[in-house]
Design a protein around this motif. Structure first.
Motif, PDB file in Angstrom:
ATOM      1  N   SER A   3     -31.257  70.038   1.612  1.00 49.05           N
ATOM      2  CA  SER A   3     -30.391  71.083   0.775  1.00 49.05           C
ATOM      3  C   SER A   3     -30.317  72.386   1.414  1.00 49.05           C
ATOM      4  CB  SER A   3     -31.201  70.902  -0.538  1.00 49.05           C
ATOM      5  OG  SER A   3     -31.270  69.705  -1.214  1.00 49.05           O
ATOM      6  N   PRO A   4     -29.743  72.636   2.581  1.00 51.66           N
ATOM      7  CA  PRO A   4     -29.637  73.894   3.093  1.00 51.66           C
ATOM      8  C   PRO A   4     -28.777  74.944   2.088  1.00 51.66           C
ATOM      9  CG  PRO A   4     -28.149  72.394   4.074  1.00 51.66           C
ATOM     10  CD  PRO A   4     -28.801  71.669   3.313  1.00 51.66           C
ATOM     11  N   ARG A   5     -29.042  76.146   2.229  1.00 52.52           N
ATOM     12  CA  ARG A   5     -28.415  77.067   1.503  1.00 52.52           C
ATOM     13  C   ARG A   5     -27.137  77.523   2.246  1.00 52.52           C
ATOM     14  NH1 ARG A   5     -31.320  82.166  -0.830  1.00 52.52           N
ATOM     15  NH2 ARG A   5     -31.841  82.303   1.405  1.00 52.52           N
ATOM     16  N   PHE A   6     -25.771  76.920   2.037  1.00 53.76           N
ATOM     17  CA  PHE A   6     -24.505  77.407   2.864  1.00 53.76           C
ATOM     18  C   PHE A   6     -24.164  78.875   2.464  1.00 53.76           C
ATOM     19  CE2 PHE A   6     -24.239  72.888   2.883  1.00 53.76           C
ATOM     20  CZ  PHE A   6     -24.444  72.434   4.259  1.00 53.76           C
ATOM     21  N   LYS A   7     -23.651  79.553   3.674  1.00 48.38           N
ATOM     22  CA  LYS A   7     -23.228  80.855   3.468  1.00 48.38           C
ATOM     23  C   LYS A   7     -21.688  80.700   3.422  1.00 48.38           C
ATOM     24  CE  LYS A   7     -27.124  83.636   4.870  1.00 48.38           C
ATOM     25  NZ  LYS A   7     -27.682  84.809   5.839  1.00 48.38           N
ATOM     26  N   ASP A   8     -21.037  79.750   3.792  1.00 45.92           N
ATOM     27  CA  ASP A   8     -19.956  79.534   4.380  1.00 45.92           C
ATOM     28  C   ASP A   8     -19.076  78.175   3.582  1.00 45.92           C
ATOM     29  OD1 ASP A   8     -21.096  77.932   5.879  1.00 45.92           O
ATOM     30  OD2 ASP A   8     -19.976  78.068   7.592  1.00 45.92           O
ATOM     31  N   LEU A   9     -19.362  78.238   2.098  1.00 44.64           N
ATOM     32  CA  LEU A   9     -18.885  77.091   1.609  1.00 44.64           C
ATOM     33  C   LEU A   9     -17.664  76.829   1.686  1.00 44.64           C
ATOM     34  CD1 LEU A   9     -21.018  77.371  -1.999  1.00 44.64           C
ATOM     35  CD2 LEU A   9     -21.211  75.338  -0.194  1.00 44.64           C
ATOM     36  N   GLU A  10     -16.722  77.579   1.654  1.00 45.74           N
ATOM     37  CA  GLU A  10     -15.360  77.364   1.637  1.00 45.74           C
ATOM     38  C   GLU A  10     -14.845  76.948   3.115  1.00 45.74           C
ATOM     39  OE1 GLU A  10     -14.727  81.919   2.277  1.00 45.74           O
ATOM     40  OE2 GLU A  10     -16.196  80.938   0.783  1.00 45.74           O
ATOM     41  N   ASP A  11     -15.732  76.939   4.086  1.00 47.05           N
ATOM     42  CA  ASP A  11     -15.297  76.534   5.353  1.00 47.05           C
ATOM     43  C   ASP A  11     -16.081  75.023   5.621  1.00 47.05           C
ATOM     44  OD1 ASP A  11     -13.855  78.559   6.181  1.00 47.05           O
ATOM     45  OD2 ASP A  11     -15.611  79.578   7.105  1.00 47.05           O
ATOM     46  N   GLN A  12     -16.773  74.465   4.708  1.00 47.12           N
ATOM     47  CA  GLN A  12     -17.575  72.963   4.831  1.00 47.12           C
ATOM     48  C   GLN A  12     -16.550  72.058   4.615  1.00 47.12           C
ATOM     49  OE1 GLN A  12     -20.463  72.863   5.992  1.00 47.12           O
ATOM     50  NE2 GLN A  12     -20.557  75.207   6.216  1.00 47.12           N
ATOM     51  N   ARG A  13     -16.522  70.897   5.509  1.00 50.84           N
ATOM     52  CA  ARG A  13     -15.738  69.469   5.333  1.00 50.84           C
ATOM     53  C   ARG A  13     -16.574  68.749   4.579  1.00 50.84           C
ATOM     54  NH1 ARG A  13     -13.773  68.125  11.163  1.00 50.84           N
ATOM     55  NH2 ARG A  13     -12.230  67.057  10.093  1.00 50.84           N
ATOM     56  N   PHE A  14     -15.567  68.386   3.658  1.00 47.73           N
ATOM     57  CA  PHE A  14     -16.026  67.211   2.716  1.00 47.73           C
ATOM     58  C   PHE A  14     -15.640  65.780   2.847  1.00 47.73           C
ATOM     59  CE2 PHE A  14     -16.333  71.066   0.131  1.00 47.73           C
ATOM     60  CZ  PHE A  14     -17.254  71.012  -0.859  1.00 47.73           C
ATOM     61  N   TRP A  15     -16.309  64.555   3.141  1.00 47.16           N
ATOM     62  CA  TRP A  15     -16.093  63.347   3.262  1.00 47.16           C
ATOM     63  C   TRP A  15     -15.901  62.372   2.163  1.00 47.16           C
ATOM     64  CZ3 TRP A  15     -15.366  63.287   8.844  1.00 47.16           C
ATOM     65  CH2 TRP A  15     -15.720  64.066   9.408  1.00 47.16           C
ATOM     66  N   LYS A  16     -15.042  61.426   2.477  1.00 49.70           N
ATOM     67  CA  LYS A  16     -15.185  60.303   1.687  1.00 49.70           C
ATOM     68  C   LYS A  16     -15.180  58.924   2.543  1.00 49.70           C
ATOM     69  CE  LYS A  16      -9.954  60.234   1.644  1.00 49.70           C
ATOM     70  NZ  LYS A  16      -8.725  60.243   0.829  1.00 49.70           N
ATOM     71  N   ALA A  17     -15.684  57.827   1.802  1.00 47.58           N
ATOM     72  CA  ALA A  17     -16.181  56.768   2.818  1.00 47.58           C
ATOM     73  C   ALA A  17     -15.571  55.311   1.974  1.00 47.58           C
ATOM     74  CB  ALA A  17     -17.504  56.649   3.009  1.00 47.58           C
ATOM     75  N   THR A  62     -21.866  65.545   1.863  1.00 42.10           N
ATOM     76  CA  THR A  62     -20.878  65.475   0.892  1.00 42.10           C
ATOM     77  C   THR A  62     -21.597  65.548  -0.452  1.00 42.10           C
ATOM     78  OG1 THR A  62     -19.293  64.715   2.448  1.00 42.10           O
ATOM     79  CG2 THR A  62     -18.892  64.610  -0.006  1.00 42.10           C
ATOM     80  N   LEU A  63     -22.617  64.702  -0.696  1.00 41.43           N
ATOM     81  CA  LEU A  63     -23.230  64.401  -1.963  1.00 41.43           C
ATOM     82  C   LEU A  63     -23.950  65.948  -2.355  1.00 41.43           C
ATOM     83  CD1 LEU A  63     -24.809  61.002  -1.693  1.00 41.43           C
ATOM     84  CD2 LEU A  63     -23.080  61.743  -3.110  1.00 41.43           C
ATOM     85  N   HIS A  64     -24.568  66.450  -1.235  1.00 39.66           N
ATOM     86  CA  HIS A  64     -24.891  67.744  -1.412  1.00 39.66           C
ATOM     87  C   HIS A  64     -24.134  68.824  -1.741  1.00 39.66           C
ATOM     88  CE1 HIS A  64     -27.425  71.219  -0.697  1.00 39.66           C
ATOM     89  NE2 HIS A  64     -26.780  71.873   0.374  1.00 39.66           N
ATOM     90  N   LEU A  65     -23.007  68.964  -1.058  1.00 41.38           N
ATOM     91  CA  LEU A  65     -22.028  69.988  -1.558  1.00 41.38           C
ATOM     92  C   LEU A  65     -21.411  69.848  -2.755  1.00 41.38           C
ATOM     93  CD1 LEU A  65     -20.087  69.900   2.009  1.00 41.38           C
ATOM     94  CD2 LEU A  65     -21.315  71.826   0.966  1.00 41.38           C
ATOM     95  N   LEU A  66     -21.239  68.467  -3.271  1.00 44.84           N
ATOM     96  CA  LEU A  66     -20.762  68.183  -4.507  1.00 44.84           C
ATOM     97  C   LEU A  66     -21.524  68.818  -5.699  1.00 44.84           C
ATOM     98  CD1 LEU A  66     -18.790  64.931  -4.020  1.00 44.84           C
ATOM     99  CD2 LEU A  66     -17.786  66.811  -4.327  1.00 44.84           C
ATOM    100  N   ALA A  67     -23.002  68.819  -5.596  1.00 44.92           N
ATOM    101  CA  ALA A  67     -23.826  69.061  -6.213  1.00 44.92           C
ATOM    102  C   ALA A  67     -23.759  70.620  -6.463  1.00 44.92           C
ATOM    103  CB  ALA A  67     -25.065  68.410  -5.893  1.00 44.92           C
ATOM    104  N   VAL A  68     -23.793  71.221  -5.177  1.00 55.17           N
ATOM    105  CA  VAL A  68     -23.599  72.577  -4.858  1.00 55.17           C
ATOM    106  C   VAL A  68     -22.361  73.453  -5.702  1.00 55.17           C
ATOM    107  CG1 VAL A  68     -23.169  74.605  -3.182  1.00 55.17           C
ATOM    108  CG2 VAL A  68     -25.001  72.725  -2.987  1.00 55.17           C
ATOM    109  N   VAL A  69     -21.218  72.736  -5.585  1.00 58.12           N
ATOM    110  CA  VAL A  69     -20.050  73.261  -6.343  1.00 58.12           C
ATOM    111  C   VAL A  69     -19.711  72.868  -7.621  1.00 58.12           C
ATOM    112  CG1 VAL A  69     -19.168  73.565  -3.742  1.00 58.12           C
ATOM    113  CG2 VAL A  69     -18.534  71.697  -4.953  1.00 58.12           C
ATOM    114  N   ASP A  70     -20.788  72.103  -8.024  1.00 59.76           N
ATOM    115  CA  ASP A  70     -20.370  71.606  -9.590  1.00 59.76           C
ATOM    116  C   ASP A  70     -19.724  72.866 -10.454  1.00 59.76           C
ATOM    117  OD1 ASP A  70     -20.852  71.091 -12.406  1.00 59.76           O
ATOM    118  OD2 ASP A  70     -22.154  69.433 -11.685  1.00 59.76           O
ATOM    119  N   PRO A  71     -18.428  72.402 -10.914  1.00 60.95           N
ATOM    120  CA  PRO A  71     -17.624  73.427 -11.742  1.00 60.95           C
ATOM    121  C   PRO A  71     -18.314  73.736 -12.944  1.00 60.95           C
ATOM    122  CG  PRO A  71     -16.554  71.070 -11.781  1.00 60.95           C
ATOM    123  CD  PRO A  71     -18.010  70.893 -11.036  1.00 60.95           C
TER     124      PRO A  71
END
Length: 672
Positions: free
Chosen positions: A441-455, A532-541
């Motif tokens: 669970s890293p703390r991202f400073k550039d969330l808007e630049d991260q790539r999300f993935w599906k599988a 992606t699971l980590h990012l989705l938890a971070v950006v929970d609306p």
């Protein structure tokens, strides 16, 4: 980057630079290599030793380079002034584009001649890169050996395979495991899409489609939580109630509770005990942790504190591998359960300048200016106790060492979630963490630049139906790579948890300086699911609890580092040990003292809260959860070093009266 300049300003400046700077053919790189070629005489004396060494060997990816290195001694003996070196006499494939001009177009040589000096330095540069990737390795060696040779294989792997994979929950076949993981990812995408629609205008995120067609994710900044009056009152009250204490007395008292100094036994027989050994141990711990040397703690009139006794104990008793205590004691203090269960940990580094000459220190202008230094990488759990540590040269990317620190913890329960700063991130690291049972669970400073993935599994229906999130769910993981390399991925995971190989070596080998090996690519693909699971938890609306949890843990780690700086105050906070063992022993002592301070403060905070409740004050559990044992105004680490134990007979020292006038030791209260 946003801390230095706004993104829009940076983009505009880059556009201006591109318009002003003419295109060239790597002029700067070429000039640099030409300058490096002038250092040929520096490396010439070592070419025979290097090229004729039997200690070097190579994997398939490094054999051509090793062959080139083995030919260097002959080239160094050649009189190129009389017989110029021709292109057919060198290996052209060892000369990358930025070296070609320096090697083949030296105007001072006859036309068509090869610059021998430039070619030799070029090959040595390729050797250095191959050593870092472990395509070339040394044997026997620990640091530069071949990590592939230490991976479990054959009968050794089969003997432990079943137990290891069951422990990691990886005992299913690849397709079943991946299918279940993909189902979790798909369900998480859909849940987040529903939550975004449900949140409406109150959502903490928004998705903006830019003119170039790419979607931009905007995430609301994490604002500080407010502090209710009840919390401020409780903090001030508890802080005033903590007894004032000198560091040696604190260590004696913690030893009386736990007996932690009894873990220090003689290096030889493991049994030898001497009179007043705890006194000598406390003096040495203060000396090492406070970085003040032995002189301030020596007392020639007391046998346990003579220089000869302290030198003997330092040599035969105080060692890094004995510094593993107090973790269990912290977990038993009742108030700790309000802080956490020990399942969340963070790993971060504290930097120290090393002004002495040492091969174990490395440069970093950002942290050490023109000097060299080390990083003390330490792990701390959400019970605010240190659970692991290691010393690494310089300031490398933490992710290369975090796993090694976690796989060699001093004690405590295995954390399930590991928080780190942004510098520790890579898809490959996500993958290895996931296989070893950790949620990275890293703390991202550039969330808007991260790539999300599906599988999705081959032949299955296309993953989708994510509503407004479809715009960012555009990247697909390569399932075939994971399935192809799954047996080797399992073997790597098994080798890591059984300590057959260092994670640092594998990550360097898999990463190949930005060009991952096939197995590294497979781990990266697997890691993109976890990422992606980590990012989705971070950006929970709707809920920022997960993001706050990570942020809080990293803040606790920073506070612990501040306490460490306060304790390690001698010699301006620099480490003067030249050898790695000495560095580990000294910083291990600092880690032990930190844990003792935290345990002592925790017990007294617990006692203070219990007393306030007994007095009829209403203490809210949510306020107790925000108290910290890392406050240290009551702790004295300067000037006084008395090693006569003053341990209270009946449990704890009396708490101070928070309403009394607070007098310092040198204040008699008569000031007008």
């Amino acid at each position: 980057m946003e801390e230095v300049a706004p993104r829009a300003a940076l983009s505009s400046a880059a556009t201006v630079v591109v318009s002003l700077v003419p295109e060239d053919d790597n002029t700067a790189e070429t000039a640099l290599r030409s300058a490096l070629a002038l250092r040929y005489n520096t490396v010439k004396p070592f070419l025979s030793l290097l090229g004729e060494s039997k200690a070097l060997d190579a994997a398939p990816g490094g054999r051509r380079i090793l062959t080139g290195v083995q030919r260097l001694p002959a080239l160094s003996r050649r009189k190129v002034g009389e017989k110029p070196l021709l292109p057919r006499e060198v290996d052209d494939k060892l000369v990358p584009s930025h070296w070609r001009k320096a090697v083949y177009a030296n105007a001072d040589l006859p036309e068509g001649a090869v610059d021998r000096d430039a070619y030799v330095v070029c090959v040595l540069e390729q050797l250095f890169g191959a050593l870092k990737r472990r395509d070339i390795f040394a044997s026997p060696s620990h640091r530069w050996s071949d990590p592939r040779a230490r991976l479990l294989q054959g009968k050794g792997w089969e003997a432990v395979r079943e137990d290891v994979l069951a422990g990691l929950s990886l005992d299913e076949d690849a397709e079943q495991h991946l299918r279940e993981l993909f189902d979790v990812l798909d369900a998480t995408w859909k849940q987040m899409a529903e939550r975004l629609e449900e949140a409406g205008d109150d959502a903490k995120i928004s998705i903006e489609v830019q003119p170039n067609g790419r979607a931009k994710l905007n995430v609301e900044k994490l604002h500080a939580l407010g502090e209710p009056k009840s919390l401020k009152w409780l903090r001030e009250r508890v802080e005033k109630m903590l007894p004032k204490i000198d560091l040696p007395d604190l260590l004696f008292e913690v030893h009386a509770w736990t007996g932690f100094l009894d873990a220090f036994v003689h290096l030889g027989d493991g049994k030898t005990r001497m009179k007043d050994l705890p006194t000598s141990m406390v003096a040495l711990l203060v000396s090492e942790a406070c970085n003040i040397g032995m002189t301030p703690v020596i007392n020639p009139g007391y046998e346990a504190l003579t220089r000869s006794r302290l030198v003997h104990v330092d040599q035969y008793y105080l060692r890094a591998d004995t510094i593993a205590a107090l973790i269990a004691a912290q977990a038993w203090v009742p108030i700790v359960q309000f802080w956490g269960k020990g399942l969340l940990a963070s790993v971060d580094g504290l930097r120290f300048v090393v002004p002495t000459r040492s091969i174990n220190a490395a440069p970093s202008p950002k942290y050490f200016a023109k000097k060299k230094g080390i990083t003390w990488l330490n792990a701390i759990n959400d019970q605010v106790i240190g659970i692991g540590q290691m010393v690494v040269p310089g300031t490398p990317r933490d992710s290369l060492f975090i796993l090694d620190a976690l796989l060699n913890l001093d004690g405590g329960v295995k954390p399930e979630m590991v928080a780190t700063d942004n510098a520790s991130y890579s898809d490959m690291v996500f993958g290895i963490f996931k296989m070893l049972g950790y949620r990275f669970s890293p703390r991202f400073k550039d969330l808007e630049d991260q790539r999300f993935w599906k599988a999705q599994m081959p032949g299955a229906e296309n993953a989708g139906g994510y509503g407004p999130l479809e715009a960012i769910a555009r990247n697909k993981v390569n399932v075939k790579k994971m399935i192809t390399h799954w047996p080797d991925m399992l073997r790597v995971a098994g080798s890591l948890v059984t300590n057959q190989v260092r994670a640092y070596d594998l990550l360097r080998m898999f990463g190949r300086e930005g060009h991952p090996a096939p197995l590294g690519q497979a781990f990266a693909e697997y890691g993109r699911i976890a990422k992606t699971l980590h990012l989705l938890a971070v950006v929970d609306p709707m809920d920022d609890t997960y993001r706050r949890q990570t942020h809080k843990q990293l803040t606790v780690q920073e506070s612990r580092h501040n306490l460490a700086r306060n304790i390690c105050h001698g010699k301006k906070g620099t480490i003067h040990q030249a050898y790695r063992d000495g560095m580990e022993d000294q910083l291990g002592s600092l880690g032990l003292v930190l844990n003792a301070v935290v345990l002592w403060t925790t017990r007294y905070i617990d006692a203070a809260v219990a007393q306030l409740r007994a007095e009829g004050h209403e203490i809210r559990d949510e306020d107790v959860a925000r108290l910290s044992p890392l406050k240290h105004r009551n702790l004295n680490v300067l000037g006084r070093y008395s090693f006569t134990a003053s341990v209270p007979r009946d449990g704890l020292r009396p708490l101070r009266d928070p309403d009394a006038v607070d007098l310092d030791d040198d204040d008699d209260g008569n000031d007008e």
